[in-house]
Enzyme design. Structure first.
Site, PDB file in Angstrom:
ATOM      1  N   TYR A 134       0.800  -1.223   0.000  1.00 28.50           N
ATOM      2  CA  TYR A 134       0.000   0.000   0.000  1.00 28.50           C
ATOM      3  C   TYR A 134       0.842   1.287   0.000  1.00 28.50           C
ATOM      4  CZ  TYR A 134      -4.155  -2.832   1.243  1.00 28.50           C
ATOM      5  OH  TYR A 134      -5.190  -3.742   1.270  1.00 28.50           O
ATOM      6  N   LYS A 184       3.529 -15.265   3.031  1.00 30.57           N
ATOM      7  CA  LYS A 184       3.269 -16.086   1.839  1.00 30.57           C
ATOM      8  C   LYS A 184       4.630 -16.368   1.200  1.00 30.57           C
ATOM      9  CE  LYS A 184       0.679 -18.120  -1.202  1.00 30.57           C
ATOM     10  NZ  LYS A 184       0.040 -19.398  -0.900  1.00 30.57           N
ATOM     11  N   ASP A 217      -3.093 -18.132   3.082  1.00 29.80           N
ATOM     12  CA  ASP A 217      -4.256 -18.903   2.631  1.00 29.80           C
ATOM     13  C   ASP A 217      -4.683 -19.916   3.691  1.00 29.80           C
ATOM     14  OD1 ASP A 217      -1.768 -19.938   2.005  1.00 29.80           O
ATOM     15  OD2 ASP A 217      -2.249 -20.526  -0.047  1.00 29.80           O
ATOM     16  N   ASP A 241      -5.299  -6.353   6.151  1.00 29.48           N
ATOM     17  CA  ASP A 241      -6.543  -5.740   5.686  1.00 29.48           C
ATOM     18  C   ASP A 241      -7.574  -6.826   5.373  1.00 29.48           C
ATOM     19  OD1 ASP A 241      -8.414  -3.983   4.730  1.00 29.48           O
ATOM     20  OD2 ASP A 241      -7.245  -3.315   2.997  1.00 29.48           O
ATOM     21  N   ASP A 245     -11.238  -8.234   7.831  1.00 30.26           N
ATOM     22  CA  ASP A 245     -12.664  -8.323   7.474  1.00 30.26           C
ATOM     23  C   ASP A 245     -13.177  -9.738   7.732  1.00 30.26           C
ATOM     24  OD1 ASP A 245     -12.272  -5.711   6.451  1.00 30.26           O
ATOM     25  OD2 ASP A 245     -13.696  -6.040   4.826  1.00 30.26           O
TER      26      ASP A 245
HETATM   27 MG    MG Z   1     -10.327  -3.013   4.892  1.00 29.87          MG
END
Ligand code: MG
Ligand code: NAI
Length: 355
Positions: A134, A184, A217, A241, A245
């Site tokens: 990001y 990962k 994963d 991020d 969720d």
């Molecule tokens: Mg988010």
């Protein structure tokens, strides 16, 4: 003493959940003989449409003049998402160098979830907040030719991994000692192997911390299958991020997940915000669950040293949510944003009287 908070209600459900939260924080502080002094800032989508920027050029200085920032959400359908998300919240995280985003997920008794076996879930995601995928590094070439080529570069530096790892280890020490690093490294050969090495080194300096490394994963599956096997998770900006969720669903959904953007040990105000966005699909109708914002407010109070006020807010939320009459539609109930907030406020006031 007063607590000085810059408040950015933002867009969509942001103003609704922030408005629901402020009286609760004020009442909890009042119990400790403290007051809440707020500066409301009009940053967000409307400001972008009016002035061409979601926040002013001196935004970081404005924030620094306060003890903390409470932020609702940004995003509106008529403005490109990156203008607002980049122009406000990611911008603030970077300008204030808010190293980590702390995202606790706790399943409250009486709150229904779509996943089985979530009773007692209590975990915290420590998300690296300034680098990774990001940073905006990269570019677009041959734009508009039909041969467009985009390069998005992930940036991982030892310094930034180290400070996030240090904070995650300290948090793990205060909890059960278990820390899971999410990477990962089987498919990405540079950045995540660096994470593995640096976090291992940091964890060695914390003998009470038991470190395990889990591929992202596999972590997604484990979060659903065995969420109680998790305590503190450390993840990069992107993985943190996405997983947060997912983790929010374990607690009842996006309306339940709070967060704190902080620079541990640094002299900058933290930015406290629900994990969710502006939820344009439900905005303006009193349907938003204010819990994520209320719990973000509790994190704000705690970080400023007002532990008792923070506990008061959390206990009031827990007691209120135990009764399904106070549940908002996302939790299967019929209460409105203000119904739930008013019930939490009554709890704070009642707890004050009975103590
Ligand atoms: Mg988010
Ligand atoms: P979102 O988090 O706004 O919504 C996802 C789903 O969760 C929707 O169905 C929504 O109704 C529900 N939801 C969210 N908050 C809720 C609450 N308090 N109570 C009940 N239900 C709730 O994510 P989405 O739809 O991907 O993004 C919407 C806008 O928000 C976009 O413009 C996006 O860029 C922005 N956004 C902003 C963030 C921020 O300000 N920090 C974070 C994430 C998205």
């Amino acid at each position: 003493m007063s607590v000085r908070v810059a408040v950015i209600p933002g867009d969509g459900v942001g103003p609704e959940v922030v408005e629901a939260t402020l009286p609760v924080l004020r009442a909890a502080l009042d119990r400790q003989g403290e007051s809440l002094e707020i500066t409301e800032l009009d940053w967000g989508g409307e400001r972008f449409l009016r002035e061409g920027a979601a926040m002013p050029a001196d935004a970081a200085e404005v924030a620094r003049a306060h003890d903390a920032v409470l932020f609702g959400a940004v995003g509106r359908p008529d403005v490109p998402d990156d203008e607002l998300v980049w122009g406000l919240i990611i911008g603030l995280r970077q300008q204030l160098d808010l190293a980590v985003n702390i995202r606790p997920v706790r399943a409250f008794a009486g709150v229904p979830t779509r996943v089985r076996g979530t009773d007692g879930v209590d975990l915290v995601i420590v998300r690296e907040n300034t680098e990774g995928e990001y940073t905006g590094a990269g570019g677009l070439v041959h734009a508009g030719t039909g041969d467009d080529l985009a390069v998005e570069v992930a940036v991982h530096s030892r310094r930034v991994i180290e400070r996030a790892a240090e904070h995650a280890c300290r948090l793990a020490e205060q909890r059960t000692g278990r820390l899971a690093l999410v990477t990962k490294s089987n498919a990405m050969r540079h950045g995540y192997p660096l994470w593995d090495r640096v976090v291992r080194e940091v964890a060695e300096r914390h003998p009470e911390v038991e470190l395990e490394t889990v591929l992202v994963d596999a972590m997604a599956a484990r979060m659903i299958q065995a969420p109680r096997s998790l305590d503190v998770l450390l993840a990069s900006n992107l993985f943190g991020d996405i997983l947060s969720d997912l983790a929010a669903v374990l607690a009842g959904g996006m309306g339940m997940a709070p967060s704190a953007n902080i620079l541990p040990g640094g002299d900058v105000p933290g930015v406290y915000e629900p994990v969710h966005g502006s939820a344009p699909d439900i905005a303006g109708r009193g349907l938003a669950n204010p819990t994520a914002c209320l719990l973000s407010g509790a994190l704000l109070l705690e970080d400023l040293g007002h532990d008792k006020a923070a506990d008061l807010v959390r206990e009031a939320v827990a007691t209120t949510l135990a009764d399904p009459h106070h549940h908002t539609p996302d939790l299967g109930g019929r209460a409105s944003t203000t119904d739930l907030a008013a019930a939490v406020l009554r709890q704070v006031t009642d707890q004050m009287e009975t103590r």
